[in-house]
Scaffold this active site. Sequence first.
Site, PDB file in Angstrom:
ATOM      1  N   ASP A  23       0.831  -1.202   0.000  1.00 41.73           N
ATOM      2  CA  ASP A  23       0.000   0.000   0.000  1.00 41.73           C
ATOM      3  C   ASP A  23       0.866   1.253   0.000  1.00 41.73           C
ATOM      4  O   ASP A  23       0.609   2.211  -0.746  1.00 41.73           O
ATOM      5  CB  ASP A  23      -0.920  -0.017   1.222  1.00 41.73           C
ATOM      6  N   GLU A  70      -2.184  -5.229  -3.581  1.00 42.26           N
ATOM      7  CA  GLU A  70      -1.208  -4.523  -2.750  1.00 42.26           C
ATOM      8  C   GLU A  70      -0.188  -5.480  -2.155  1.00 42.26           C
ATOM      9  O   GLU A  70       1.003  -5.137  -2.048  1.00 42.26           O
ATOM     10  CB  GLU A  70      -1.938  -3.744  -1.653  1.00 42.26           C
TER      11      GLU A  70
END
Length: 242
Positions: free
Chosen positions: A55, A128
Amino acid sequence: MSNETPQQPTPANELLEALGTTLSPDLLVQALTHRSFSHEHPGVANYERLEFLGDAVLELVSTETLFTIHPDMTEGQLAKMRAKAVSEDALSAIAKTKLKVGPYILLGHGEAEQGGAEKNSILCDIVESLIGATFLEHGIDEARKVIHRLIDDTLAEVATEGPALDWKTSLTVKAHGLGKEEPVYHMEVSGPEYAQIFTARVSLGENGDIIGIGKGSSKRKAQLAAAEAGWKSLDSFKTRTK
């Protein structure tokens, strides 16, 4: 149920080819392991730490890219574009269409029965975590290549949307730029409770003329539709007064 770790499947080559990199088998399996699976199989690492890392890397690279290719955009505009490009909807679509990762996600029985492999939240997490795994194994340059491979077309798409990224904010900005008052939304609700229709009328100032009307199945959708109509009305006004 036995707590022994089951034989874990290695994803097909197509997944790594779509990702555009290589990953060690253990790291790849971890990147695809949901916490519900590791809960049923103690000792099996799940993807949450990799997702956390990915992320951050994704935010860095997407910010860097937008900053570089849009030198004239404000911080607010760049932030809206980034938010949409790396949103749950955008990343889950990438997981479904580009990576086709659903069959490879390791889920606990309950989560699997509830369709976890198709849940946008899980698919977003997987993208992610794969980015995080790439960064961990190969570093920032390889992670950057993977991210560009996955989201460059999304970045290009959101760049063409302009005010559509956030019609309410865009209307407010345009109104201020024309020296007008703040947009005010007047709401009405009609229809039975199970099928309500919301109508929003937007004016500039509490008692100003209505510049846009929108309808929707929720207050938010109606206001966005009204803001879009209002923005286009002001855009037409701005053009006529040039």
